[in-house]
Scaffold this active site. Structure first.
Site, mmCIF file in Angstrom:
data_model
loop_
_atom_site.group_PDB
_atom_site.id
_atom_site.type_symbol
_atom_site.label_atom_id
_atom_site.label_comp_id
_atom_site.label_asym_id
_atom_site.label_seq_id
_atom_site.Cartn_x
_atom_site.Cartn_y
_atom_site.Cartn_z
ATOM 1 N N HIS A 1 44.112 23.763 5.693
ATOM 2 C CA HIS A 1 45.197 24.367 4.904
ATOM 3 C C HIS A 1 45.694 23.434 3.795
ATOM 4 O O HIS A 1 46.557 23.834 3.003
ATOM 5 C CB HIS A 1 46.377 24.745 5.801
ATOM 6 C CG HIS A 1 46.065 25.803 6.809
ATOM 7 N ND1 HIS A 1 45.492 27.002 6.468
ATOM 8 C CD2 HIS A 1 46.233 25.828 8.161
ATOM 9 C CE1 HIS A 1 45.328 27.733 7.564
ATOM 10 N NE2 HIS A 1 45.758 27.042 8.599
ATOM 11 N N ASP B 1 37.837 29.066 11.920
ATOM 12 C CA ASP B 1 39.196 29.017 12.445
ATOM 13 C C ASP B 1 39.822 30.413 12.379
ATOM 14 O O ASP B 1 39.457 31.226 11.527
ATOM 15 C CB ASP B 1 40.018 28.037 11.589
ATOM 16 C CG ASP B 1 41.360 27.683 12.191
ATOM 17 O OD1 ASP B 1 41.470 26.598 12.785
ATOM 18 O OD2 ASP B 1 42.305 28.491 12.061
ATOM 19 N N ASP C 1 40.857 28.308 17.747
ATOM 20 C CA ASP C 1 42.027 29.160 17.953
ATOM 21 C C ASP C 1 41.717 30.646 17.805
ATOM 22 O O ASP C 1 42.613 31.490 17.909
ATOM 23 C CB ASP C 1 43.172 28.766 17.018
ATOM 24 C CG ASP C 1 42.718 28.453 15.613
ATOM 25 O OD1 ASP C 1 41.534 28.663 15.297
ATOM 26 O OD2 ASP C 1 43.559 27.982 14.815
ATOM 27 N N HIS D 1 42.638 31.136 11.319
ATOM 28 C CA HIS D 1 43.378 31.227 10.065
ATOM 29 C C HIS D 1 42.443 31.024 8.877
ATOM 30 O O HIS D 1 41.498 30.238 8.951
ATOM 31 C CB HIS D 1 44.479 30.157 9.995
ATOM 32 C CG HIS D 1 45.454 30.223 11.128
ATOM 33 N ND1 HIS D 1 45.351 29.412 12.240
ATOM 34 C CD2 HIS D 1 46.536 31.007 11.323
ATOM 35 C CE1 HIS D 1 46.342 29.684 13.074
ATOM 36 N NE2 HIS D 1 47.068 30.653 12.548
#
Length: 341
Positions: free
Chosen positions: A158, A193, A282, A195
């Site tokens: 990120h 991931d 995740d 995200h």
């Protein structure tokens, strides 16, 4: 497969996490690494200490002012005299006709995309150690290893060129890819991931030499909300070298593997010399952030799909939070890769 790890990650122990107006303990805790290390032990992976590569690999990706900010931030914060135990911005300028600030509070807002990247006294040291882990793993592949795993903490995908966010400060996957570029003309980063890898996308959005692909929970209802849509394809020279594959919340194994097949076709068309896997665990059905529903056998299938690409591969740890199954999911994905190689 050898795994690179350092205990220096423990100097970063964030506490603050704001979720829908409620302050909680962050899920990005040092214990994550302990559970991942157990997964490596169960998979009988040899642990390797990272080498120190200095600022050079970080400077290939991050701006000089951002690196200066991160290195000096904690001392400037504590010098205020009335500051809190962690650095959390209370402004986040959108930078329209904006002036770069000189005050530490202004710089903190400028260089953080959200409140989910609190800076503490050991954050800079831990983030630098994580980049050394990633670059060491990349160098090992450049030196002849077929594949390596980098246990990076804090994670990185990120983090933009000059902004932290979402638990991330320095973009380990991007830094590993840039290091691989010293040998390979084209590199792919495949982000699995839960995200979207928004920082990685932003860093390479106008570059044709690094193809960024992200499979993630649909940002319509999931972090980062404002990036990660299918129409985001790159710009300028990089147009066509960014691929986002958003999945419905709760997507399980079979649909995830279908998304992997879409990614495979794109990667084969690009014909890279090496591959970086931004390895978020995740997407698990048991992860506390509950975006997707991949099972432990599903992670083995993901590892198998990655292996079939037949590329020199660096796995860089991204997300994956505290659950009883975290270590087993790491064991599973790496075992799937090794058995299909």
């Amino acid at each position: 497969m050898k795994a690179v790890h350092t205990e220096l990650h423990r100097s970063h122990d964030p506490q603050f996490f704001l979720v829908r107006g409620v302050v909680k303990r962050t899920t990005e805790q040092p214990e994550r690494a302990d559970r991942l290390l157990k997964g490596l032990k169960d998979g009988k992976h040899q642990l390797v200490e990272p080498k120190g590569f200095g600022q050079g690999p970080r400077a290939r990706i991050h701006s000089p002012e951002y690196l200066t900010f991160l290195s000096e931030a904690w001392d400037a914060w504590t010098a205020l005299g009335d500051s809190g135990p962690e650095m959390i911005g209370n402004i986040h300028p959108v930078r329209h006709a904006a002036t770069y600030p000189t005050h530490i509070v202004g710089k903190l807002g400028w260089h953080t995309a959200d409140t989910a990247a609190p800076i503490g006294p050991g954050t800079w040291a831990a983030a630098c150690a994580a980049t050394d882990v990633a670059v060491t793993a990349a160098q090992m592949v450049m030196d002849g290893e077929d594949a390596t795993y980098a246990l990076c903490r804090p994670p990185g995908h990120h983090a933009y060129r000059d902004m932290a966010g979402g638990f991330c400060f320095l973009n380990n996957s991007a830094i590993a890819a840039a290091h691989l570029r010293l040998k390979h003309e084209r590199v792919v980063i495949l982000d699995v991931d839960v995200h979207h890898g928004n920082g990685t996308q932003g860093i390479f959005y106008a570059r044709p030499d690094v193809y960024t692909i992200s499979i993630h929970a649909d940002p319509v209802a999931y972090y980062p909300f404002v990036w990660g849509y299918a129409h985001e394809r790159g710009e300028g020279p990089g147009l066509g070298t960014n691929l986002n594959i958003p999945l419905a919340i709760g997507t399980g194994d079979d649909d995830y593997i279908q998304a992997m097949d879409v990614a495979r076709k794109a990667i084969e068309s690009f014909a890279p010399g090496a591959l970086v896997i931004a390895l978020g665990l995740d997407a698990s059905e048991h992860d506390p952030l509950r975006g997707l529903a991949v099972t432990t056998p599903g992670f083995r299938r993901i590892g198998q799909a990655i292996a079939k690409l037949g590329l020199p591969t660096v796995f860089v740890q991204e997300g994956g939070y505290l659950s009883d199954i975290l270590g087993a999911n790491l064991t599973s994905v790496l075992a799937g890769f090794e058995e299909a190689r």
